[in-house]
Design a protein around this motif. Structure first.
Motif, short mmCIF file in Angstrom:
data_model
loop_
_atom_site.label_atom_id
_atom_site.label_comp_id
_atom_site.label_asym_id
_atom_site.label_seq_id
_atom_site.Cartn_x
_atom_site.Cartn_y
_atom_site.Cartn_z
N PRO A 250 16.07 58.97 48.13
CA PRO A 250 15.91 57.76 47.31
C PRO A 250 15.51 58.05 45.86
CG PRO A 250 14.71 57.53 49.39
CD PRO A 250 15.28 58.92 49.36
N ARG A 251 14.77 59.14 45.65
CA ARG A 251 14.31 59.44 44.29
C ARG A 251 15.42 59.93 43.37
NH1 ARG A 251 9.47 60.91 42.19
NH2 ARG A 251 10.31 62.88 41.45
N ASP A 252 16.50 60.42 43.92
CA ASP A 252 17.55 61.01 43.09
C ASP A 252 18.76 60.09 42.92
OD1 ASP A 252 16.20 63.44 42.63
OD2 ASP A 252 16.77 64.16 44.62
N PRO A 269 31.59 52.59 51.37
CA PRO A 269 30.38 51.79 51.13
C PRO A 269 29.35 51.94 52.26
CG PRO A 269 32.10 50.40 52.00
CD PRO A 269 32.70 51.77 51.87
N PHE A 270 29.04 53.17 52.59
CA PHE A 270 28.11 53.42 53.69
C PHE A 270 27.25 54.60 53.29
CE2 PHE A 270 27.67 54.79 58.39
CZ PHE A 270 26.56 53.97 58.54
N VAL A 271 25.96 54.38 53.09
CA VAL A 271 25.09 55.40 52.52
C VAL A 271 23.93 55.70 53.47
CG1 VAL A 271 23.56 55.96 50.58
CG2 VAL A 271 25.69 54.70 50.17
N HIS A 272 23.77 56.99 53.76
CA HIS A 272 22.63 57.43 54.56
C HIS A 272 21.49 57.72 53.59
CE1 HIS A 272 20.45 58.98 57.93
NE2 HIS A 272 20.36 60.20 57.42
N LEU A 273 20.46 56.91 53.65
CA LEU A 273 19.37 57.01 52.68
C LEU A 273 18.03 56.99 53.44
CD1 LEU A 273 19.21 57.05 49.53
CD2 LEU A 273 18.73 54.62 49.64
N PRO A 274 17.59 58.18 53.87
CA PRO A 274 16.37 58.22 54.69
C PRO A 274 15.14 57.75 53.93
CG PRO A 274 17.61 60.26 54.92
CD PRO A 274 18.23 59.51 53.77
N VAL A 275 14.31 56.96 54.61
CA VAL A 275 13.07 56.47 54.00
C VAL A 275 11.84 57.03 54.71
CG1 VAL A 275 13.09 54.30 55.31
CG2 VAL A 275 11.87 54.40 53.15
N HIS A 296 13.14 49.69 48.20
CA HIS A 296 13.81 48.39 48.16
C HIS A 296 14.61 48.22 46.86
CE1 HIS A 296 12.43 46.41 51.76
NE2 HIS A 296 11.19 46.81 51.53
N ARG A 297 14.03 48.70 45.76
CA ARG A 297 14.73 48.56 44.47
C ARG A 297 16.01 49.40 44.44
NH1 ARG A 297 9.62 47.61 42.07
NH2 ARG A 297 9.22 49.83 41.92
N VAL A 298 15.94 50.59 45.03
CA VAL A 298 17.13 51.45 45.08
C VAL A 298 18.23 50.75 45.89
CG1 VAL A 298 18.06 53.64 45.94
CG2 VAL A 298 15.86 53.60 44.77
N ILE A 299 17.84 50.18 47.03
CA ILE A 299 18.80 49.48 47.88
C ILE A 299 19.43 48.32 47.10
CG2 ILE A 299 18.99 47.99 49.95
CD1 ILE A 299 18.58 50.73 50.97
N GLU A 300 18.62 47.60 46.36
CA GLU A 300 19.13 46.48 45.57
C GLU A 300 20.15 46.93 44.52
OE1 GLU A 300 19.29 43.34 46.03
OE2 GLU A 300 18.21 43.95 47.85
N ARG A 301 19.89 48.09 43.90
CA ARG A 301 20.84 48.61 42.90
C ARG A 301 22.19 48.89 43.56
NH1 ARG A 301 17.86 53.51 40.86
NH2 ARG A 301 19.58 53.94 39.43
N PHE A 302 22.16 49.52 44.73
CA PHE A 302 23.42 49.77 45.44
C PHE A 302 24.11 48.44 45.76
CE2 PHE A 302 21.69 54.00 46.80
CZ PHE A 302 22.81 54.77 46.54
N ARG A 303 23.33 47.50 46.26
CA ARG A 303 23.94 46.23 46.70
C ARG A 303 24.51 45.45 45.54
NH1 ARG A 303 19.73 44.90 51.60
NH2 ARG A 303 21.03 45.86 53.20
N SER A 304 23.89 45.56 44.38
CA SER A 304 24.44 44.80 43.26
C SER A 304 25.73 45.46 42.74
CB SER A 304 23.40 44.61 42.15
OG SER A 304 23.00 45.86 41.70
N ALA A 305 25.89 46.77 43.00
CA ALA A 305 27.12 47.45 42.59
C ALA A 305 28.26 47.17 43.57
CB ALA A 305 26.90 48.96 42.51
N ARG A 306 27.93 47.04 44.84
CA ARG A 306 28.96 46.82 45.83
C ARG A 306 28.39 46.01 47.00
NH1 ARG A 306 33.80 50.71 48.11
NH2 ARG A 306 34.45 49.09 49.52
N GLN A 307 28.88 44.80 47.11
CA GLN A 307 28.30 43.86 48.08
C GLN A 307 28.41 44.30 49.52
OE1 GLN A 307 30.15 40.09 47.56
NE2 GLN A 307 28.40 39.23 46.48
N ASP A 308 29.55 44.96 49.84
CA ASP A 308 29.78 45.28 51.26
C ASP A 308 29.15 46.61 51.67
OD1 ASP A 308 31.38 47.00 49.85
OD2 ASP A 308 33.21 46.60 50.97
N ILE A 309 28.23 47.10 50.86
CA ILE A 309 27.63 48.40 51.18
C ILE A 309 26.64 48.26 52.36
CG2 ILE A 309 25.61 48.32 49.63
CD1 ILE A 309 26.62 51.17 48.67
N ALA A 310 26.62 49.27 53.22
CA ALA A 310 25.69 49.27 54.35
C ALA A 310 24.91 50.59 54.35
CB ALA A 310 26.46 49.11 55.66
#
Ligand code: SAH
Ligand code: SF4
Ligand code: F3S
Length: 465
Positions: A250-252, A269-275, A296-310
């Protein structure tokens, strides 16, 4: 010419071990080795091991016990069988393996396996050989390229290592010690590898690294390229229908990576992002260097770039000092994000890591109970995500004939297996499929026959998923 010698390789652990195993096969092919599925008729057995949790590492010694018996059995038929231990346990416990397991001829770490032919020769002359150095030369420049027929045999989806090692030092994790410092491969070499793969039928590239989005490789223009920049360049290579990357931290996550998700339909649109945890107290003790809010903010940035991202993630339950309240924060985070799937593990103390010295171990029964609660929540989210696909039409990259007669299996953008009745000609193509039902984790569907015949798999990939 002498008859080929047979090599059996068994891999544990992460995607990089799968990739390394293939490169070991490529390294030994010029020595006359061909792969076999059976230990019984192998002349050489390689265990490519994982050190991440205690259970993973312990498997090595039980496996070596079985190999001792197999080797004795082979000897009764006048055959010798050599045994190599490679991978992260080899790196972490090389000397101990040599001491405890006389059946082992060679111990080789993840940064030295390009030396396998020499190590086997040395073992023949001297009895045993061990190499767990982190050599200064780049193993990737020394590894032979896979033969075209090997690439084809491995299928339409391939891993490419772009980055290796880790400088993050999460307090629970052995990776910085077993894989070493973070290193990025130069852009030109990655492009060469991908070119070679696509020329031989590969359609999906998964860029791998322990910290893949920390990638900062030398570019052909003399600049340092980020992962995002590399993704844009890879998407231009003819034949690349799909691109994925794993595992990110998440930091990078930088703006280039977010922009790539906005702009590149080839980027899935599928990202493995361990928390790991939803509790800031535990995240700090883990040295993750991010809070739940940052995540949460990182997830929001992805979602605003691509809605169908999971998203998918990794979690550790029962880290030292984890209270019920901390654990509830993890459950809350999972509920808020909504994952397409996730892996969860009980904390396992690893020798040499800072967390192994921490007091306040969580009781095993509490760990079991928390793991069950977390997994139940994740399973329900995964099930809901998969069910939501029923009735939709999505692009599927077809990979191989399924076990069921007449069926071909492929994957959706979210890596869900999807089965259709079709001929094997569709393997390697991305085609739209209407999904009708879900059986456990597999979707069943039918090809959208109305697709115009001129529609090539390349064109269909650019429609996204
Ligand atoms: N590079 C990735 C993960 C590497 S290891 C990252 O930064 O997230 C894969 C997963 O194994 C981790 O995400 C973590 O959830 C789990 N893991 C690592 N060390 C562990 C330990 N000591 N006990 C339990 N799980 C562990
Ligand atoms: Fe391990 Fe942390 Fe590095 Fe991931 S980021 S490999 S968990 S030290
Ligand atoms: Fe295991 Fe090494 Fe991968 S410890 S998870 S094989 S980097």
């Amino acid at each position: 010419m002498s008859s080929p010698r047979k090599l059996h390789i068994k891999s544990y652990g992460c995607q990089m071990n799968v990739y390394d195993a293939q490169r070991m096969v490529d390294t030994l092919a010029p020595e006359g080795f061909v792969e076999t599925d059976s230990v019984g008729d192998a002349d050489l057995v390689i265990l490519n091991t994982c050190h991440i949790r205690e259970k993973a590492s312990e498997k090595v010694y039980s496996e070596l016990g079985r190999l001792r018996v197999a080797r004795e059995e082979a000897a009764t038929h006048g055959r010798d069988m050599n045994v190599v231990v490679a991978g992260c346990v080899a790196q972490a416990e090389g000397d101990e393996i040599i001491r405890r397991a006389p059946v082992v001829d060679v111990v080789v770490g993840p940064q030295s396996y390009h030396n396998l032919p020499q190590l086997l020769a040395r073992a023949r002359n001297e009895g045993r050989a061990i190499d767990t150095e982190f050599p200064v030369e780049d193993k990737f420049t020394l590894l032979p390229q896979p033969k075209p027929e090997m690439i084809r045999a491995r299928g339409v989806s391939a891993f490419v290592t772009v980055q290796e090692g880790c400088d993050k030092f999460c307090t629970f994790c052995v990776v910085p010690y077993t894989r070493g410092a973070e290193v990025s491969r130069p852009v030109a070499r990655i492009l060469d590898d991908v070119q070679r793969l696509t020329e031989n039928g590969v359609r999906e590239i998964t860029l791998i690294g322990q910290n893949v989005n920390a990638y900062h490789g030398d570019g052909p223009d003399g600049q340092t390229w980020s992962l995002g920049r590399l993704l844009y360049r890879l998407a231009e290579i003819p034949g690349v229908a799909r691109i994925r990357y794993s595992t990110s931290h998440p930091r990078d996550v930088d703006d280039d990576l977010i922009a790539a998700h906005r702009d590149l339909p080839e980027l899935m649109p599928f990202v493995h992002l361990p928390v790991q945890s939803g509790s800031d107290r535990i995240l700090a003790a883990m040295n993750r260097k991010h809070t739940a809010d940052d995540y949460h903010r990182v997830i929001e940035r992805f979602r605003s770039a691509r809605q169908d991202i999971a998203f998918s993630s990794d979690f550790i339950v029962g880290f030292p000092g984890e209270t019920e309240e901390d654990f509830k924060a993890t459950l809350a985070l999972v509920r808020q994000i909504g994952y397409a799937g996730a892996y969860s593990f009980k904390y396992s103390p690893r020798p040499g890591t800072p967390a192994a010295d921490m007091q306040e171990m969580v009781a095993p029964a509490t760990m079991d109970e928390r793991l069950a609660r977390l997994q139940e929540l994740i399973d329900s989210q995964q099930h809901a995500f998969n069910r939501a696909a029923i009735g939709t039409t999505v692009d599927v990259l077809f990979e191989r004939a399924a076990r069921n007669e007449g069926q071909i299996v492929g994957r959706t953008a979210y890596l869900q297996p999807a089965h259709v009745m079709a001929s094997e000609d569709i393997i390697g193509q991305v085609l739209p499929v209407t999904l009708d039902s879900l059986e456990r984790y597999s979707l069943l569907g039918r090809l959208v026959t109305a697709a115009p015949p001129a529609r090539t798999s390349f064109a269909s990939a650019t429609t996204g998923a």
